[in-house]
Design a protein around this motif. Sequence first.
Motif, PDB file in Angstrom:
ATOM      1  N   HIS A 103       0.921  -1.251   0.147  1.00  0.00           N
ATOM      2  CA  HIS A 103      -0.030   0.041  -0.024  1.00  0.00           C
ATOM      3  C   HIS A 103       0.976   1.251   0.021  1.00  0.00           C
ATOM      4  O   HIS A 103       2.086   1.146   0.005  1.00  0.00           O
ATOM      5  CB  HIS A 103      -0.892   0.046   0.997  1.00  0.00           C
ATOM      6  CG  HIS A 103      -0.351  -0.086   2.552  1.00  0.00           C
ATOM      7  ND1 HIS A 103       0.512  -0.878   3.116  1.00  0.00           N
ATOM      8  CD2 HIS A 103      -0.673   0.662   3.803  1.00  0.00           C
ATOM      9  CE1 HIS A 103       0.641  -0.592   4.365  1.00  0.00           C
ATOM     10  NE2 HIS A 103      -0.024   0.183   4.539  1.00  0.00           N
ATOM     11  N   HIS A 105       1.190   3.897   2.142  1.00  0.00           N
ATOM     12  CA  HIS A 105       1.489   4.306   3.586  1.00  0.00           C
ATOM     13  C   HIS A 105       3.037   5.112   3.499  1.00  0.00           C
ATOM     14  O   HIS A 105       3.940   3.971   2.703  1.00  0.00           O
ATOM     15  CB  HIS A 105       1.162   3.649   4.597  1.00  0.00           C
ATOM     16  CG  HIS A 105      -0.196   3.872   5.378  1.00  0.00           C
ATOM     17  ND1 HIS A 105      -0.697   3.030   5.838  1.00  0.00           N
ATOM     18  CD2 HIS A 105      -1.226   4.712   5.060  1.00  0.00           C
ATOM     19  CE1 HIS A 105      -2.143   3.233   6.006  1.00  0.00           C
ATOM     20  NE2 HIS A 105      -2.351   4.327   5.573  1.00  0.00           N
ATOM     21  N   HIS A 108       6.024   2.261   3.622  1.00  0.00           N
ATOM     22  CA  HIS A 108       5.856   1.381   2.660  1.00  0.00           C
ATOM     23  C   HIS A 108       6.285   1.650   1.156  1.00  0.00           C
ATOM     24  O   HIS A 108       6.994   0.910   0.557  1.00  0.00           O
ATOM     25  CB  HIS A 108       4.524   0.458   2.820  1.00  0.00           C
ATOM     26  CG  HIS A 108       4.274  -0.002   3.889  1.00  0.00           C
ATOM     27  ND1 HIS A 108       4.323  -1.348   4.307  1.00  0.00           N
ATOM     28  CD2 HIS A 108       3.659   0.723   5.169  1.00  0.00           C
ATOM     29  CE1 HIS A 108       3.873  -1.381   5.550  1.00  0.00           C
ATOM     30  NE2 HIS A 108       3.472  -0.432   6.151  1.00  0.00           N
ATOM     31  N   HIS A 190      -7.083  -2.492   6.776  1.00  0.00           N
ATOM     32  CA  HIS A 190      -6.273  -1.501   7.388  1.00  0.00           C
ATOM     33  C   HIS A 190      -6.375  -0.199   6.411  1.00  0.00           C
ATOM     34  O   HIS A 190      -6.348   0.874   6.729  1.00  0.00           O
ATOM     35  CB  HIS A 190      -4.903  -2.172   6.899  1.00  0.00           C
ATOM     36  CG  HIS A 190      -3.806  -1.101   7.375  1.00  0.00           C
ATOM     37  ND1 HIS A 190      -3.523  -0.721   8.559  1.00  0.00           N
ATOM     38  CD2 HIS A 190      -2.784  -0.888   6.605  1.00  0.00           C
ATOM     39  CE1 HIS A 190      -2.533   0.053   8.514  1.00  0.00           C
ATOM     40  NE2 HIS A 190      -2.140   0.157   7.249  1.00  0.00           N
ATOM     41  N   ASP A 211       0.610  -4.613   6.709  1.00  0.00           N
ATOM     42  CA  ASP A 211      -0.094  -4.210   7.676  1.00  0.00           C
ATOM     43  C   ASP A 211      -1.346  -4.731   8.258  1.00  0.00           C
ATOM     44  O   ASP A 211      -1.900  -4.323   9.282  1.00  0.00           O
ATOM     45  CB  ASP A 211      -0.257  -2.604   7.597  1.00  0.00           C
ATOM     46  CG  ASP A 211       0.867  -1.739   7.831  1.00  0.00           C
ATOM     47  OD1 ASP A 211       2.024  -2.469   8.311  1.00  0.00           O
ATOM     48  OD2 ASP A 211       0.711  -0.624   7.426  1.00  0.00           O
TER      49      ASP A 211
END
Length: 273
Positions: A103, A105, A108, A190, A211
């Motif tokens: 993803h 974020h 990451h 998430h 996550d």
Amino acid sequence: MKAIVINTGFLRIPVEDMFSDARPERKSTILYPIDQEKRCLCVIRSLLCRSGSMNILIDAGVGELIDQRILTHYDYRSEGDWNTLLKPHGLSPADITDVILTHLHFDHCGGVVQHLPCSIDPEEVILTFPKATHWVSSIQWEWAQNIVEREPDSFFEHTFLPIQTAGRLQLIENNTEILPGIQVRLFSGHTRGLMVPIIATENETIVFAGDLIPTSIHLDPNIGMSYDRDPELVREEKKGFLAEIKSHDWKLLFQHDPVSERREEKGERRKEK
Ligand SMILES: [Zn+2]
């Protein structure tokens, strides 16, 4: 296919954020190194998968373009840039053929961009892995751009929009095998469209749960993170997926766990060196 774990850095995350349902007396959290400010150490792992001419990186760490305010808040410590991290494996960033981003974020995907060398303009960025195809779920790609104002400390457009500008973006619509030996599974608790790669290596199948199950503590479906968009959905997704992992005897890798790198048989916890 060979899979190699690479530690890209460390963060300190407030205990109540990392373990959203954890009470102080819970034995599980006490196993973690917790500092005086009640923050726990979290490692940020990537996985390098090598097969023939393919060098596939799963997640890219924080990188160098995240606001210092955020890095200070999390007491971020880098293990080095991607030149340094790949060197022991005889590779440079230009050798990476594919980057799979679970993803977007910052911890990451931040590492997929870097400053343009010798440029004095901090806005000028280039892709760290210039030849790589960058795989992101289309749900996450849309979500990240729409949510950025509501999660301003998690998503940073300057870390992911350059992928598209450079023509290196490959969007994923469904659960599918994206590369030989690597299938992905999509989840949305998430963050919408979290992509979990399942990697068939020579002798085992590894789940890079990201996550969805960031540490061994999160094997408990009732423990999530405060960053989860939909805690109830995380709980349901985890229950179903853990049953599937068990039925196939897949090995589970924890991306953020400082104590255990992966789930061991008989519940043993392996110490990080
Ligand atoms: Zn996340």
